[in-house]
Write a protein that holds these residues in place. Sequence first.
Motif, PDB file in Angstrom:
ATOM      1  N   TYR A 103       0.849  -1.194   0.000  1.00  0.00           N
ATOM      2  CA  TYR A 103       0.000   0.000   0.000  1.00  0.00           C
ATOM      3  C   TYR A 103       0.884   1.243   0.000  1.00  0.00           C
ATOM      4  O   TYR A 103       1.732   1.411   0.880  1.00  0.00           O
ATOM      5  N   ILE A 104       0.695   2.092  -1.001  1.00  0.00           N
ATOM      6  CA  ILE A 104       1.445   3.343  -1.103  1.00  0.00           C
ATOM      7  C   ILE A 104       0.560   4.472  -0.614  1.00  0.00           C
ATOM      8  O   ILE A 104      -0.455   4.815  -1.242  1.00  0.00           O
ATOM      9  N   ASP A 105       0.927   5.031   0.516  1.00  0.00           N
ATOM     10  CA  ASP A 105       0.152   6.086   1.160  1.00  0.00           C
ATOM     11  C   ASP A 105       0.383   7.430   0.461  1.00  0.00           C
ATOM     12  O   ASP A 105       1.338   7.606  -0.302  1.00  0.00           O
ATOM     13  N   GLU A 106      -0.460   8.375   0.767  1.00  0.00           N
ATOM     14  CA  GLU A 106      -0.367   9.699   0.159  1.00  0.00           C
ATOM     15  C   GLU A 106       0.989  10.359   0.390  1.00  0.00           C
ATOM     16  O   GLU A 106       1.515  11.075  -0.465  1.00  0.00           O
ATOM     17  N   SER A 107       1.605  10.122   1.542  1.00  0.00           N
ATOM     18  CA  SER A 107       2.856  10.785   1.910  1.00  0.00           C
ATOM     19  C   SER A 107       4.104  10.009   1.489  1.00  0.00           C
ATOM     20  O   SER A 107       5.219  10.424   1.793  1.00  0.00           O
ATOM     21  N   ALA A 108       3.936   8.887   0.786  1.00  0.00           N
ATOM     22  CA  ALA A 108       5.084   8.056   0.426  1.00  0.00           C
ATOM     23  C   ALA A 108       6.070   8.810  -0.460  1.00  0.00           C
ATOM     24  O   ALA A 108       5.677   9.550  -1.371  1.00  0.00           O
ATOM     25  N   LYS A 109       7.356   8.603  -0.192  1.00  0.00           N
ATOM     26  CA  LYS A 109       8.396   9.199  -1.036  1.00  0.00           C
ATOM     27  C   LYS A 109       8.428   8.472  -2.373  1.00  0.00           C
ATOM     28  O   LYS A 109       8.391   7.242  -2.427  1.00  0.00           O
ATOM     29  N   LYS A 110       8.545   9.243  -3.452  1.00  0.00           N
ATOM     30  CA  LYS A 110       8.436   8.675  -4.797  1.00  0.00           C
ATOM     31  C   LYS A 110       9.440   7.558  -5.055  1.00  0.00           C
ATOM     32  O   LYS A 110       9.050   6.435  -5.401  1.00  0.00           O
ATOM     33  N   ASP A 111      10.720   7.858  -4.943  1.00  0.00           N
ATOM     34  CA  ASP A 111      11.741   6.872  -5.304  1.00  0.00           C
ATOM     35  C   ASP A 111      11.654   5.633  -4.436  1.00  0.00           C
ATOM     36  O   ASP A 111      11.815   4.500  -4.920  1.00  0.00           O
ATOM     37  N   MET A 112      11.397   5.828  -3.147  1.00  0.00           N
ATOM     38  CA  MET A 112      11.274   4.682  -2.246  1.00  0.00           C
ATOM     39  C   MET A 112      10.082   3.819  -2.625  1.00  0.00           C
ATOM     40  O   MET A 112      10.182   2.588  -2.713  1.00  0.00           O
ATOM     41  N   ALA A 113       8.955   4.431  -2.864  1.00  0.00           N
ATOM     42  CA  ALA A 113       7.739   3.689  -3.171  1.00  0.00           C
ATOM     43  C   ALA A 113       7.883   2.899  -4.465  1.00  0.00           C
ATOM     44  O   ALA A 113       7.492   1.718  -4.541  1.00  0.00           O
ATOM     45  N   ILE A 114       8.458   3.518  -5.484  1.00  0.00           N
ATOM     46  CA  ILE A 114       8.642   2.831  -6.761  1.00  0.00           C
ATOM     47  C   ILE A 114       9.598   1.650  -6.596  1.00  0.00           C
ATOM     48  O   ILE A 114       9.341   0.543  -7.086  1.00  0.00           O
ATOM     49  N   ALA A 115      10.694   1.883  -5.889  1.00  0.00           N
ATOM     50  CA  ALA A 115      11.675   0.811  -5.688  1.00  0.00           C
ATOM     51  C   ALA A 115      11.069  -0.352  -4.921  1.00  0.00           C
ATOM     52  O   ALA A 115      11.293  -1.530  -5.269  1.00  0.00           O
ATOM     53  N   ILE A 116      10.299  -0.073  -3.875  1.00  0.00           N
ATOM     54  CA  ILE A 116       9.705  -1.133  -3.061  1.00  0.00           C
ATOM     55  C   ILE A 116       8.665  -1.911  -3.867  1.00  0.00           C
ATOM     56  O   ILE A 116       8.642  -3.153  -3.857  1.00  0.00           O
ATOM     57  N   ALA A 117       7.800  -1.207  -4.586  1.00  0.00           N
ATOM     58  CA  ALA A 117       6.759  -1.870  -5.364  1.00  0.00           C
ATOM     59  C   ALA A 117       7.370  -2.775  -6.430  1.00  0.00           C
ATOM     60  O   ALA A 117       6.933  -3.920  -6.627  1.00  0.00           O
ATOM     61  N   GLU A 118       8.382  -2.275  -7.125  1.00  0.00           N
ATOM     62  CA  GLU A 118       9.002  -3.062  -8.191  1.00  0.00           C
ATOM     63  C   GLU A 118       9.783  -4.245  -7.625  1.00  0.00           C
ATOM     64  O   GLU A 118       9.744  -5.350  -8.179  1.00  0.00           O
ATOM     65  N   ASN A 119      10.473  -4.049  -6.510  1.00  0.00           N
ATOM     66  CA  ASN A 119      11.201  -5.153  -5.901  1.00  0.00           C
ATOM     67  C   ASN A 119      10.245  -6.229  -5.396  1.00  0.00           C
ATOM     68  O   ASN A 119      10.467  -7.429  -5.604  1.00  0.00           O
ATOM     69  N   ALA A 120       9.166  -5.811  -4.745  1.00  0.00           N
ATOM     70  CA  ALA A 120       8.213  -6.769  -4.184  1.00  0.00           C
ATOM     71  C   ALA A 120       7.564  -7.619  -5.266  1.00  0.00           C
ATOM     72  O   ALA A 120       7.265  -8.793  -5.053  1.00  0.00           O
ATOM     73  N   LYS A 121       7.363  -7.030  -6.459  1.00  0.00           N
ATOM     74  CA  LYS A 121       6.742  -7.774  -7.548  1.00  0.00           C
ATOM     75  C   LYS A 121       7.745  -8.535  -8.397  1.00  0.00           C
ATOM     76  O   LYS A 121       7.507  -9.688  -8.780  1.00  0.00           O
ATOM     77  N   LEU A 122       8.882  -7.916  -8.696  1.00  0.00           N
ATOM     78  CA  LEU A 122       9.745  -8.418  -9.750  1.00  0.00           C
ATOM     79  C   LEU A 122      11.029  -9.108  -9.294  1.00  0.00           C
ATOM     80  O   LEU A 122      11.674  -9.775 -10.107  1.00  0.00           O
ATOM     81  N   HIS A 123      11.426  -8.941  -8.030  1.00  0.00           N
ATOM     82  CA  HIS A 123      12.695  -9.542  -7.606  1.00  0.00           C
ATOM     83  C   HIS A 123      12.695 -11.036  -7.871  1.00  0.00           C
ATOM     84  O   HIS A 123      13.664 -11.604  -8.383  1.00  0.00           O
ATOM     85  N   ARG A 124      11.584 -11.703  -7.510  1.00  0.00           N
ATOM     86  CA  ARG A 124      11.382 -13.111  -7.877  1.00  0.00           C
ATOM     87  C   ARG A 124       9.879 -13.374  -7.815  1.00  0.00           C
ATOM     88  O   ARG A 124       9.336 -13.722  -6.761  1.00  0.00           O
ATOM     89  N   PRO A 125       9.184 -13.190  -8.937  1.00  0.00           N
ATOM     90  CA  PRO A 125       7.719 -13.244  -8.924  1.00  0.00           C
ATOM     91  C   PRO A 125       7.124 -14.580  -8.509  1.00  0.00           C
ATOM     92  O   PRO A 125       5.965 -14.631  -8.103  1.00  0.00           O
ATOM     93  N   SER A 126       7.888 -15.664  -8.609  1.00  0.00           N
ATOM     94  CA  SER A 126       7.312 -16.999  -8.431  1.00  0.00           C
ATOM     95  C   SER A 126       7.323 -17.492  -6.987  1.00  0.00           C
ATOM     96  O   SER A 126       7.058 -18.667  -6.742  1.00  0.00           O
ATOM     97  N   VAL A 127       7.597 -16.614  -6.021  1.00  0.00           N
ATOM     98  CA  VAL A 127       7.668 -17.058  -4.631  1.00  0.00           C
ATOM     99  C   VAL A 127       6.548 -16.422  -3.809  1.00  0.00           C
ATOM    100  O   VAL A 127       5.947 -15.420  -4.200  1.00  0.00           O
ATOM    101  N   CYS A 128       6.289 -17.002  -2.634  1.00  0.00           N
ATOM    102  CA  CYS A 128       5.094 -16.621  -1.872  1.00  0.00           C
ATOM    103  C   CYS A 128       5.182 -15.249  -1.235  1.00  0.00           C
ATOM    104  O   CYS A 128       4.157 -14.681  -0.855  1.00  0.00           O
ATOM    105  N   ASN A 129       6.386 -14.668  -1.094  1.00  0.00           N
ATOM    106  CA  ASN A 129       6.477 -13.329  -0.486  1.00  0.00           C
ATOM    107  C   ASN A 129       6.558 -12.218  -1.521  1.00  0.00           C
ATOM    108  O   ASN A 129       6.821 -11.076  -1.183  1.00  0.00           O
ATOM    109  N   ALA A 130       6.318 -12.555  -2.788  1.00  0.00           N
ATOM    110  CA  ALA A 130       6.221 -11.529  -3.823  1.00  0.00           C
ATOM    111  C   ALA A 130       4.860 -10.836  -3.716  1.00  0.00           C
ATOM    112  O   ALA A 130       3.852 -11.458  -3.371  1.00  0.00           O
TER     113      ALA A 130
END
Length: 413
Positions: free
Chosen positions: A230-257
């Motif tokens: 969840y990206i809140d209204e006050s989220a920092k841009k670069d941090m939010a983008i990096a976290i969202a992309e890492n959470a999805k793409l670092h290894r999509p086939s595992v349960c913590n993605a």
Amino acid sequence: MSELIEKAKLLKKASYEMAMLTEEEKNQGLEQIAAALSANVDFILQENSKDMEAGAAAGFAPPLLDRLKLTEERVRQMADGVRQLIHLKDPVGETTEQWTLENGLAIQTIRVPLGVVGMVYEARPNVTVDAAALCLKAGNAVLLRGSSSAARSNIALVSVMKAALEDSPIPEQALQLLEDTSRETASEMFRLNEYLDMLIPRGGAGLIQTVIQQATVPVLETGVGNCHVYIDESAKKDMAIAIAENAKLHRPSVCNAAESLLIHKDWPHREELLRSLHEKDVELRGSDDLVQKFSFIQKAEEADWGTEYLAPILAVKTVADVKEAVAHIQTYGTKHSEAIVSETPQHVQTFFRAIDAAVLYHNASTRFTDGEQFGYGAEIGISTQKLHARGPMGLRAITTVKSIVEGNGQIRK
């Protein structure tokens, strides 16, 4: 006598020997396993390639093939994971509580092995090594039941590990692989209370539910990961983008993605994030407002909000505030791992208090829900239940306790 019963009897006997081993003796056996894995990479990869060829011929989806695949680096990582366990303190024998009663009885509870652990899992050969090493370090004997898709890989890995144990303090019989992968034998294993002390299923929702529904042996449940960021209204841009992309793409086939992305309606960098995900070949399935605004977003169906894709697919939704984000996660989450990206402490506290999940993150990727990342060494699974163990399960999760009472002649009146 069936393979299952024969191996179960060997394991029960070996469990008594395991309970008597010292930490140094167990570590010696683990070091020999790690060395054997490193020395037999070519053989292991040769057998794994046969599973990969069979999987490709059967039309396995890319995420499943990725979980099935072993490489030289992945085998080295498995060996390193075993060595990491050697450096972790053995929980067996640890005093968890102690006190003295008015009558002079001294009571303490100490950690002891569970006994014989049955591990039921799908596709991922690395689990074969992780589960074996964790169980042995915690003083347990272990029965491994993998899937037919990884049969050759599992047989190769277990044969290497068992050969390594032949000249070690750990009894070689304490590690067994059930090579019969039929459903009938699996169902019998789930009801083998005479020999098994615990079952741990690790895999998709279908496998986990099958074990829970059929088993009479106690089950330590691991969970499916429909994880949210969840990206809140006050989220920092670069941090939010990096976290969202890492959470999805670092290894999509595992349960913590991450499988779902929730974005506050007033976060100003929404378009940049969504376009970046699209450019990285993530298939986006979104709420109506997003579909109308972005041509590259498909309309999400109801099932998309609750699906563990295990692939580069992401459900995306605009929410009005943290309370709507919480309500969405409460409806569709699987109590695995949930993240909030925010600079507003009150919103973070609301998120942490309201969300019922094994692991909650503030300004960090869900990909850290992992035994090794948590400092547990290899993990035996991630528990989303509330009894006995929750979250990444390391050594302590596969022990129990017993009470020791010291007296000097007391009798109850």
